[in-house]
Design a protein around this motif. Structure first.
Motif, PDB file in Angstrom:
ATOM      1  N   ALA A 107      -4.934 -19.134   0.656  1.00 16.37           N
ATOM      2  CA  ALA A 107      -3.718 -18.321   0.680  1.00 16.37           C
ATOM      3  C   ALA A 107      -3.917 -17.105   1.582  1.00 16.37           C
ATOM      4  O   ALA A 107      -4.433 -16.085   1.137  1.00 16.37           O
ATOM      5  CB  ALA A 107      -3.373 -17.874  -0.737  1.00 16.37           C
ATOM      6  N   PRO A 108      -3.540 -17.213   2.866  1.00 12.19           N
ATOM      7  CA  PRO A 108      -3.746 -16.077   3.774  1.00 12.19           C
ATOM      8  C   PRO A 108      -2.794 -14.915   3.479  1.00 12.19           C
ATOM      9  O   PRO A 108      -1.706 -15.119   2.931  1.00 12.19           O
ATOM     10  CB  PRO A 108      -3.465 -16.665   5.155  1.00 12.19           C
ATOM     11  N   ILE A 109      -3.204 -13.706   3.858  1.00 12.14           N
ATOM     12  CA  ILE A 109      -2.338 -12.531   3.702  1.00 12.14           C
ATOM     13  C   ILE A 109      -1.252 -12.577   4.766  1.00 12.14           C
ATOM     14  O   ILE A 109      -1.530 -12.767   5.949  1.00 12.14           O
ATOM     15  CB  ILE A 109      -3.178 -11.246   3.826  1.00 12.14           C
ATOM     16  N   HIS A 110      -0.013 -12.425   4.329  1.00  7.98           N
ATOM     17  CA  HIS A 110       1.121 -12.452   5.247  1.00  7.98           C
ATOM     18  C   HIS A 110       1.337 -11.081   5.889  1.00  7.98           C
ATOM     19  O   HIS A 110       1.492 -10.960   7.095  1.00  7.98           O
ATOM     20  CB  HIS A 110       2.368 -12.897   4.483  1.00  7.98           C
ATOM     21  N   ALA A 111       1.377 -10.041   5.079  1.00  7.41           N
ATOM     22  CA  ALA A 111       1.580  -8.687   5.604  1.00  7.41           C
ATOM     23  C   ALA A 111       1.193  -7.652   4.558  1.00  7.41           C
ATOM     24  O   ALA A 111       1.191  -7.929   3.354  1.00  7.41           O
ATOM     25  CB  ALA A 111       3.046  -8.489   5.988  1.00  7.41           C
ATOM     26  N   VAL A 112       0.881  -6.461   5.047  1.00  9.30           N
ATOM     27  CA  VAL A 112       0.542  -5.337   4.168  1.00  9.30           C
ATOM     28  C   VAL A 112       1.453  -4.159   4.513  1.00  9.30           C
ATOM     29  O   VAL A 112       1.136  -3.354   5.393  1.00  9.30           O
ATOM     30  CB  VAL A 112      -0.942  -4.934   4.322  1.00  9.30           C
ATOM     31  N   PRO A 113       2.618  -4.062   3.862  1.00  5.93           N
ATOM     32  CA  PRO A 113       3.464  -2.900   4.098  1.00  5.93           C
ATOM     33  C   PRO A 113       2.856  -1.642   3.487  1.00  5.93           C
ATOM     34  O   PRO A 113       2.343  -1.678   2.366  1.00  5.93           O
ATOM     35  CB  PRO A 113       4.789  -3.253   3.412  1.00  5.93           C
ATOM     36  N   LEU A 114       2.897  -0.548   4.253  1.00  9.60           N
ATOM     37  CA  LEU A 114       2.437   0.761   3.771  1.00  9.60           C
ATOM     38  C   LEU A 114       3.652   1.672   3.685  1.00  9.60           C
ATOM     39  O   LEU A 114       4.312   1.948   4.684  1.00  9.60           O
ATOM     40  CB  LEU A 114       1.423   1.350   4.753  1.00  9.60           C
ATOM     41  N   LEU A 115       3.969   2.140   2.473  1.00 11.79           N
ATOM     42  CA  LEU A 115       5.102   3.063   2.285  1.00 11.79           C
ATOM     43  C   LEU A 115       4.598   4.495   2.425  1.00 11.79           C
ATOM     44  O   LEU A 115       3.773   4.950   1.629  1.00 11.79           O
ATOM     45  CB  LEU A 115       5.707   2.901   0.892  1.00 11.79           C
ATOM     46  N   GLU A 116       5.095   5.198   3.436  1.00 12.31           N
ATOM     47  CA  GLU A 116       4.652   6.578   3.683  1.00 12.31           C
ATOM     48  C   GLU A 116       5.668   7.599   3.163  1.00 12.31           C
ATOM     49  O   GLU A 116       6.841   7.540   3.526  1.00 12.31           O
ATOM     50  CB  GLU A 116       4.464   6.791   5.187  1.00 12.31           C
ATOM     51  N   VAL A 117       5.173   8.525   2.336  1.00 13.76           N
ATOM     52  CA  VAL A 117       6.005   9.609   1.797  1.00 13.76           C
ATOM     53  C   VAL A 117       5.143  10.876   1.794  1.00 13.76           C
ATOM     54  O   VAL A 117       3.977  10.812   1.400  1.00 13.76           O
ATOM     55  CB  VAL A 117       6.475   9.287   0.356  1.00 13.76           C
ATOM     56  N   PRO A 118       5.694  12.021   2.209  1.00 21.32           N
ATOM     57  CA  PRO A 118       4.900  13.262   2.213  1.00 21.32           C
ATOM     58  C   PRO A 118       4.449  13.662   0.808  1.00 21.32           C
ATOM     59  O   PRO A 118       5.181  13.457  -0.159  1.00 21.32           O
ATOM     60  CB  PRO A 118       5.870  14.321   2.766  1.00 21.32           C
ATOM     61  N   ASP A 119       3.251  14.249   0.718  1.00 24.48           N
ATOM     62  CA  ASP A 119       2.645  14.621  -0.561  1.00 24.48           C
ATOM     63  C   ASP A 119       3.556  15.449  -1.467  1.00 24.48           C
ATOM     64  O   ASP A 119       3.623  15.212  -2.668  1.00 24.48           O
ATOM     65  CB  ASP A 119       1.357  15.438  -0.308  1.00 24.48           C
ATOM     66  N   GLU A 120       4.243  16.457  -0.897  1.00 19.92           N
ATOM     67  CA  GLU A 120       5.047  17.357  -1.745  1.00 19.92           C
ATOM     68  C   GLU A 120       6.145  16.568  -2.454  1.00 19.92           C
ATOM     69  O   GLU A 120       6.422  16.789  -3.633  1.00 19.92           O
ATOM     70  CB  GLU A 120       5.742  18.451  -0.928  1.00 19.92           C
ATOM     71  N   GLU A 121       6.740  15.620  -1.728  1.00 21.26           N
ATOM     72  CA  GLU A 121       7.817  14.852  -2.340  1.00 21.26           C
ATOM     73  C   GLU A 121       7.286  13.917  -3.431  1.00 21.26           C
ATOM     74  O   GLU A 121       7.973  13.639  -4.421  1.00 21.26           O
ATOM     75  CB  GLU A 121       8.564  14.047  -1.258  1.00 21.26           C
ATOM     76  N   LEU A 133       0.851  -1.191   0.000  1.00 25.52           N
ATOM     77  CA  LEU A 133       0.000   0.000   0.000  1.00 25.52           C
ATOM     78  C   LEU A 133       0.885   1.239   0.000  1.00 25.52           C
ATOM     79  O   LEU A 133       2.000   1.217   0.534  1.00 25.52           O
ATOM     80  CB  LEU A 133      -0.859   0.045   1.265  1.00 25.52           C
ATOM     81  N   GLY A 134       0.361   2.308  -0.557  1.00 16.92           N
ATOM     82  CA  GLY A 134       1.094   3.571  -0.546  1.00 16.92           C
ATOM     83  C   GLY A 134       0.631   4.432  -1.688  1.00 16.92           C
ATOM     84  O   GLY A 134       0.113   3.914  -2.687  1.00 16.92           O
ATOM     85  N   PRO A 135       0.788   5.738  -1.565  1.00 20.24           N
ATOM     86  CA  PRO A 135       0.321   6.652  -2.610  1.00 20.24           C
ATOM     87  C   PRO A 135       1.132   6.511  -3.897  1.00 20.24           C
ATOM     88  O   PRO A 135       2.230   5.948  -3.880  1.00 20.24           O
ATOM     89  CB  PRO A 135       0.537   8.034  -1.986  1.00 20.24           C
ATOM     90  N   PRO A 136       0.590   7.027  -5.021  1.00 19.86           N
ATOM     91  CA  PRO A 136       1.335   7.025  -6.275  1.00 19.86           C
ATOM     92  C   PRO A 136       2.673   7.727  -6.084  1.00 19.86           C
ATOM     93  O   PRO A 136       2.725   8.806  -5.497  1.00 19.86           O
ATOM     94  CB  PRO A 136       0.450   7.823  -7.234  1.00 19.86           C
ATOM     95  N   GLY A 137       3.738   7.104  -6.563  1.00 19.33           N
ATOM     96  CA  GLY A 137       5.064   7.702  -6.471  1.00 19.33           C
ATOM     97  C   GLY A 137       5.816   7.338  -5.202  1.00 19.33           C
ATOM     98  O   GLY A 137       6.958   7.768  -5.008  1.00 19.33           O
ATOM     99  N   ILE A 185       4.822  14.345  -5.703  1.00 16.86           N
ATOM    100  CA  ILE A 185       4.634  14.980  -7.012  1.00 16.86           C
ATOM    101  C   ILE A 185       5.993  15.189  -7.681  1.00 16.86           C
ATOM    102  O   ILE A 185       6.166  14.899  -8.869  1.00 16.86           O
ATOM    103  CB  ILE A 185       3.893  16.336  -6.867  1.00 16.86           C
ATOM    104  N   GLU A 186       6.959  15.631  -6.893  1.00 18.50           N
ATOM    105  CA  GLU A 186       8.317  15.822  -7.435  1.00 18.50           C
ATOM    106  C   GLU A 186       8.866  14.531  -8.034  1.00 18.50           C
ATOM    107  O   GLU A 186       9.418  14.519  -9.126  1.00 18.50           O
ATOM    108  CB  GLU A 186       9.263  16.242  -6.305  1.00 18.50           C
ATOM    109  N   ARG A 187       8.726  13.452  -7.291  1.00 16.29           N
ATOM    110  CA  ARG A 187       9.230  12.156  -7.753  1.00 16.29           C
ATOM    111  C   ARG A 187       8.566  11.727  -9.053  1.00 16.29           C
ATOM    112  O   ARG A 187       9.215  11.227  -9.970  1.00 16.29           O
ATOM    113  CB  ARG A 187       8.937  11.065  -6.715  1.00 16.29           C
ATOM    114  N   ILE A 188       7.241  11.926  -9.122  1.00 13.16           N
ATOM    115  CA  ILE A 188       6.504  11.482 -10.310  1.00 13.16           C
ATOM    116  C   ILE A 188       6.899  12.303 -11.530  1.00 13.16           C
ATOM    117  O   ILE A 188       7.115  11.764 -12.619  1.00 13.16           O
ATOM    118  CB  ILE A 188       4.982  11.553 -10.058  1.00 13.16           C
ATOM    119  N   VAL A 189       7.027  13.625 -11.344  1.00 18.01           N
ATOM    120  CA  VAL A 189       7.401  14.489 -12.476  1.00 18.01           C
ATOM    121  C   VAL A 189       8.814  14.121 -12.960  1.00 18.01           C
ATOM    122  O   VAL A 189       9.083  14.054 -14.160  1.00 18.01           O
ATOM    123  CB  VAL A 189       7.298  15.977 -12.072  1.00 18.01           C
TER     124      VAL A 189
END
Ligand code: ADP
Length: 191
Positions: free
Chosen positions: A110-124, A12-16, A126-130
């Motif tokens: 097939a049970p779920i083992h784990a759900v890692p969530l990658l957290e990154v601040p919004d401003e960073e 899980l985690g936002p785009p970028g 958009i920069e990464r995606i561009v």
């Protein structure tokens, strides 16, 4: 099917946020198959399949493809595997998809083992995606579409954080730093 070897990790985690890169490395190290729904859909667009023609516009606008299409794709993909040893990257993206995936995984034992969530601040993000857009060739890697994808994430995908937290699967990981640093945190979180 060899159920004992089954293992399911959901990124899980936002785009970028770097899900694709981290998921790819984890898949290699743990001998899992990475299933990136974004890659699968873009491949259909590139090949001009019926599905590709159907979804191209939705991708370009940064909106979500319908849950029915996604769950059918995932069902087919899992049916083709010998063991459900997978990392999902970009799926599920709605609570309806998460629910359907639960039912499917239950059927497959097939049970779920784990759900890692990658957290990154919004401003960073958009920069990464561009920055990525300069070489990715992705028509949705522009600041404008990235902002739209961020809004869609907030509205439709963020509820999954609570969904998986409530089930005890969530592992929150700081996604800021070098790829190696983030990967180290990811491995620790999964142990
Ligand atoms: P990112 O990780 O940068 O958000 P992806 O490659 O995962 O991008 O997805 C690109 C696009 O593909 C999404 O914006 C969406 O239109 C479509 N897509 C991918 N996965 C899904 C999904 N699970 N449900 C609906 N649409 C999806």
């Amino acid at each position: 099917m060899n159920a004992e070897r089954n293992r399911v990790v959901i990124f899980l985690g936002p785009p970028g946020a770097g899900k694709g890169t981290q998921a790819e490395r984890l898949a290699r190290d743990l001998d899992l198959v990475k299933i990136s729904t974004g890659d699968i859909l873009r491949d259909h667009v590139a090949r001009g399949t019926e599905l590709g023609l159907q979804v191209k516009d939705v991708l370009d606008k940064g909106q979500l493809v319908s849950d029915d299409i996604l769950i059918a794709l995932i069902r087919d993909k899992l049916a083709s595997l010998e063991a459900v040893r997978v990392i999902f990257d970009g799926f599920p993206r709605t609570v309806a998809q998460a629910h359907d995936l639960d039912v499917l995984l239950e059927e497959l034992g097939a049970p779920i083992h784990a759900v890692p969530l990658l957290e990154v601040p919004d401003e960073e993000l958009i920069e990464r995606i561009v920055e990525r857009g300069k070489t990715s060739g992705r028509s949705d890697d522009t600041a404008e579409v990235a902002r739209q994808r961020q809004a869609v994430y907030r509205e439709q995908t963020q509820p999954l954080i609570e969904y998986y937290r409530a089930r005890g699967h969530l592992r929150v990981i700081d996604g800021v730093g070098s790829m190696d640093d983030v990967y180290g945190r990811l491995r620790n979180a999964l142990n």
